[in-house]
Design a protein around this motif. Sequence first.
Motif, PDB file in Angstrom:
ATOM      1  N   LEU A   1      63.722  42.213 -78.196  1.00 22.23           N
ATOM      2  CA  LEU A   1      62.231  41.814 -78.046  1.00 22.23           C
ATOM      3  C   LEU A   1      61.320  42.937 -78.510  1.00 22.23           C
ATOM      4  O   LEU A   1      60.317  42.678 -79.239  1.00 22.23           O
ATOM      5  N   LEU A   2      61.589  44.327 -78.317  1.00 24.38           N
ATOM      6  CA  LEU A   2      60.912  45.336 -78.816  1.00 24.38           C
ATOM      7  C   LEU A   2      60.962  45.281 -80.544  1.00 24.38           C
ATOM      8  O   LEU A   2      60.011  45.687 -81.184  1.00 24.38           O
ATOM      9  N   GLN A   3      62.182  44.852 -81.157  1.00 25.33           N
ATOM     10  CA  GLN A   3      62.200  44.891 -82.278  1.00 25.33           C
ATOM     11  C   GLN A   3      61.358  43.844 -82.940  1.00 25.33           C
ATOM     12  O   GLN A   3      60.960  43.896 -84.312  1.00 25.33           O
ATOM     13  N   TYR A   4      61.525  42.690 -82.245  1.00 16.20           N
ATOM     14  CA  TYR A   4      60.744  41.762 -82.755  1.00 16.20           C
ATOM     15  C   TYR A   4      59.359  41.877 -82.760  1.00 16.20           C
ATOM     16  O   TYR A   4      58.736  41.416 -83.606  1.00 16.20           O
ATOM     17  N   ALA A   5      58.874  42.773 -81.858  1.00 17.62           N
ATOM     18  CA  ALA A   5      57.375  42.767 -81.444  1.00 17.62           C
ATOM     19  C   ALA A   5      56.912  44.202 -82.813  1.00 17.62           C
ATOM     20  O   ALA A   5      55.830  43.658 -83.610  1.00 17.62           O
ATOM     21  N   GLU A   6      57.803  44.685 -82.925  1.00 16.82           N
ATOM     22  CA  GLU A   6      57.525  45.960 -84.063  1.00 16.82           C
ATOM     23  C   GLU A   6      57.661  45.398 -85.446  1.00 16.82           C
ATOM     24  O   GLU A   6      56.825  45.735 -86.285  1.00 16.82           O
ATOM     25  N   ARG A   7      58.631  44.720 -85.831  1.00 14.66           N
ATOM     26  CA  ARG A   7      58.968  44.273 -87.096  1.00 14.66           C
ATOM     27  C   ARG A   7      58.455  42.816 -87.551  1.00 14.66           C
ATOM     28  O   ARG A   7      57.906  42.810 -88.527  1.00 14.66           O
ATOM     29  N   VAL A   8      58.248  41.998 -86.549  1.00 16.15           N
ATOM     30  CA  VAL A   8      57.842  40.585 -87.035  1.00 16.15           C
ATOM     31  C   VAL A   8      56.292  40.698 -86.883  1.00 16.15           C
ATOM     32  O   VAL A   8      55.632  39.944 -87.732  1.00 16.15           O
ATOM     33  N   TRP A   9      55.859  41.214 -85.560  1.00 15.15           N
ATOM     34  CA  TRP A   9      54.336  41.191 -85.351  1.00 15.15           C
ATOM     35  C   TRP A   9      53.787  42.427 -85.859  1.00 15.15           C
ATOM     36  O   TRP A   9      52.368  42.565 -85.631  1.00 15.15           O
ATOM     37  N   HIS A  10      54.484  43.536 -86.243  1.00  7.86           N
ATOM     38  CA  HIS A  10      53.949  44.771 -86.567  1.00  7.86           C
ATOM     39  C   HIS A  10      52.814  45.382 -85.377  1.00  7.86           C
ATOM     40  O   HIS A  10      52.047  45.855 -85.674  1.00  7.86           O
ATOM     41  N   ILE A  11      53.407  45.169 -84.295  1.00 10.13           N
ATOM     42  CA  ILE A  11      52.877  45.869 -83.039  1.00 10.13           C
ATOM     43  C   ILE A  11      53.302  47.436 -83.055  1.00 10.13           C
ATOM     44  O   ILE A  11      54.368  47.458 -82.658  1.00 10.13           O
ATOM     45  N   THR A  12      52.233  48.262 -83.059  1.00 13.14           N
ATOM     46  CA  THR A  12      52.842  49.701 -83.077  1.00 13.14           C
ATOM     47  C   THR A  12      52.108  50.396 -81.851  1.00 13.14           C
ATOM     48  O   THR A  12      52.461  51.619 -81.682  1.00 13.14           O
ATOM     49  N   GLN A  13      51.108  49.779 -81.282  1.00 14.86           N
ATOM     50  CA  GLN A  13      50.409  50.426 -80.182  1.00 14.86           C
ATOM     51  C   GLN A  13      50.913  49.906 -78.905  1.00 14.86           C
ATOM     52  O   GLN A  13      51.094  48.834 -78.681  1.00 14.86           O
ATOM     53  N   GLY A  14      50.892  50.983 -78.008  1.00 14.50           N
ATOM     54  CA  GLY A  14      51.021  50.752 -76.469  1.00 14.50           C
ATOM     55  C   GLY A  14      52.533  51.026 -76.219  1.00 14.50           C
ATOM     56  O   GLY A  14      53.202  51.533 -76.751  1.00 14.50           O
ATOM     57  N   SER A  15      52.751  50.890 -74.910  1.00 12.81           N
ATOM     58  CA  SER A  15      53.941  51.105 -74.351  1.00 12.81           C
ATOM     59  C   SER A  15      55.026  50.182 -74.668  1.00 12.81           C
ATOM     60  O   SER A  15      54.781  49.014 -75.417  1.00 12.81           O
ATOM     61  N   GLU A  16      56.387  50.339 -74.634  1.00 16.34           N
ATOM     62  CA  GLU A  16      57.485  49.336 -74.929  1.00 16.34           C
ATOM     63  C   GLU A  16      57.008  47.927 -74.157  1.00 16.34           C
ATOM     64  O   GLU A  16      57.216  46.928 -74.973  1.00 16.34           O
ATOM     65  N   GLU A  17      56.671  48.192 -72.890  1.00 20.22           N
ATOM     66  CA  GLU A  17      56.390  46.898 -72.195  1.00 20.22           C
ATOM     67  C   GLU A  17      55.020  46.167 -72.726  1.00 20.22           C
ATOM     68  O   GLU A  17      55.172  44.788 -72.671  1.00 20.22           O
ATOM     69  N   GLN A  18      54.280  46.924 -73.087  1.00 19.38           N
ATOM     70  CA  GLN A  18      52.963  46.374 -73.639  1.00 19.38           C
ATOM     71  C   GLN A  18      53.366  45.398 -74.993  1.00 19.38           C
ATOM     72  O   GLN A  18      52.621  44.455 -75.173  1.00 19.38           O
ATOM     73  N   LYS A  19      53.998  46.249 -75.740  1.00 19.35           N
ATOM     74  CA  LYS A  19      54.414  45.749 -77.009  1.00 19.35           C
ATOM     75  C   LYS A  19      54.931  44.316 -76.945  1.00 19.35           C
ATOM     76  O   LYS A  19      54.790  43.250 -77.604  1.00 19.35           O
ATOM     77  N   ILE A  20      56.034  44.369 -75.750  1.00 21.45           N
ATOM     78  CA  ILE A  20      56.790  43.097 -75.520  1.00 21.45           C
ATOM     79  C   ILE A  20      55.775  41.976 -75.232  1.00 21.45           C
ATOM     80  O   ILE A  20      55.798  40.653 -75.541  1.00 21.45           O
ATOM     81  N   ASP A  21      54.870  42.241 -74.120  1.00 20.22           N
ATOM     82  CA  ASP A  21      54.035  41.347 -73.551  1.00 20.22           C
ATOM     83  C   ASP A  21      53.114  40.814 -74.784  1.00 20.22           C
ATOM     84  O   ASP A  21      52.947  39.728 -74.958  1.00 20.22           O
ATOM     85  N   GLN A  22      52.639  41.588 -75.824  1.00 19.48           N
ATOM     86  CA  GLN A  22      51.866  41.261 -76.921  1.00 19.48           C
ATOM     87  C   GLN A  22      52.653  40.265 -77.652  1.00 19.48           C
ATOM     88  O   GLN A  22      52.204  39.207 -78.321  1.00 19.48           O
ATOM     89  N   ALA A  23      54.048  40.543 -77.972  1.00 23.69           N
ATOM     90  CA  ALA A  23      54.766  40.053 -78.830  1.00 23.69           C
ATOM     91  C   ALA A  23      54.777  38.361 -78.267  1.00 23.69           C
ATOM     92  O   ALA A  23      55.057  37.447 -79.044  1.00 23.69           O
ATOM     93  N   ILE A  24      55.262  38.466 -77.035  1.00 23.13           N
ATOM     94  CA  ILE A  24      55.387  37.044 -76.318  1.00 23.13           C
ATOM     95  C   ILE A  24      54.007  36.154 -76.460  1.00 23.13           C
ATOM     96  O   ILE A  24      54.060  34.918 -76.771  1.00 23.13           O
ATOM     97  N   ALA A  25      53.028  36.779 -76.192  1.00 23.49           N
ATOM     98  CA  ALA A  25      51.659  36.011 -76.331  1.00 23.49           C
ATOM     99  C   ALA A  25      51.322  35.688 -77.798  1.00 23.49           C
ATOM    100  O   ALA A  25      50.853  34.562 -77.949  1.00 23.49           O
ATOM    101  N   LEU A  26      51.506  36.572 -78.892  1.00 23.10           N
ATOM    102  CA  LEU A  26      51.522  36.172 -80.240  1.00 23.10           C
ATOM    103  C   LEU A  26      52.249  34.675 -80.435  1.00 23.10           C
ATOM    104  O   LEU A  26      51.891  34.086 -81.310  1.00 23.10           O
ATOM    105  N   THR A  27      53.590  34.998 -79.820  1.00 24.26           N
ATOM    106  CA  THR A  27      54.625  33.757 -80.094  1.00 24.26           C
ATOM    107  C   THR A  27      53.675  32.437 -79.655  1.00 24.26           C
ATOM    108  O   THR A  27      53.831  31.584 -80.147  1.00 24.26           O
ATOM    109  N   GLU A  28      53.419  32.865 -78.545  1.00 25.85           N
ATOM    110  CA  GLU A  28      52.728  31.410 -77.791  1.00 25.85           C
ATOM    111  C   GLU A  28      51.584  30.945 -78.606  1.00 25.85           C
ATOM    112  O   GLU A  28      51.191  29.849 -78.851  1.00 25.85           O
TER     113      GLU A  28
END
Length: 385
Positions: free
Chosen positions: A302-329
Amino acid sequence: MLNFSFQNQTRIHFGEGQIDKLSTEIPKDAKVLVVYGGGSIKNNGVYDQVVNALKDHTWFEFSGIEPNPKYDTLMKAQAVIKKHDIDYIMAVGGGSVADGCKFIAAAALFTGDDPWDILAKQQPIESALPIGVVLTLPATGSETNANAVVTRDGNKLPFMSPAVRPQFAVLDPAVTLSLSDRQISNGVVDAFIHTMEQYLTYNVNGKVQDRFAEGLLQTLIEEGPKALQPETKDNLDVRANIMWSATMALNGLIGAGVPQDWATHMIGHELTGAYEIDHARTLSIVLPAVMKVRRTAKHEKLLQYAERVWHITQGSEEQKIDQAIALTEDFFKQMAMPVHLSDIELGAADIDILMANLEGHGMVALGETKDINLEISRQILEQAS
């Protein structure tokens, strides 16, 4: 990386005008059954192209294959096969037509008591009639894989066999220009979630597979919305990239040597079987819930997905995952897809029905590590509500 054996012998003819290849792909002495769905191919020019390509062949036709093909419909084709001594099946349509043809081809040579046993009892398929595909709706990847699903009396069940892998497939992005927005959305999201089922698991250092998968996900995120926007929906480059992504998502390549999940699909199949919800729309509802409920087990990917697919670089690991799930939705919503059971007017009582069906179909150990039991499946459905 896990050990694997990989072979995909389906020959692909990609590009505008490639339907002509039918004339040389199918043996001249074959008796061909052209199988299609509701008749849209007669309005968009595909049927005429197929007829022209087969002008030197002996061929017959069978139509009426539904979305989520039904067993009773598919079995009606057997009478045509016997009457005309058919020895080649030509699927013209989307994934449902291709899936239906796989069952038709297998049932034609099935030596057991009841062809439904291919699905209900997972009886092995020893042989099948050869199959070709003219793809009109990119989504399932069924045009180059060995998988299929068939529905009977509310039971949507899968089967797979190398014997039903198509010998060739024609992928002409121009034929997708007549698709409705709903069909476009379904196809893009279906391909996206096929990729996620093979990517969002746990790390086995399959770097090539991961990078392929990430590229497909990014392409679908970029190109999918363009196919819905008036100014770009007729762009053949957009359609070509979507079409090729959908094929690559499930031709076996990105899943070779890596663990695979498919819990989203198994749960989604129950939604289709019970309520006839579009396959892709069940997936857009279930996947975000799987990501939320299984975030601990899937944390690294999930963290890899957040960083590589959605280019999320800011925030804690949990925040990055939260944002990736929200962006997927958000992406699914952008594609006009539901993300909650309530979006399709289902509620708590329906969850009980779905749970009973999961248990009845033996779907009691799902996921990449087979630890999604009925209790966790209920959590996923409740999260999706």
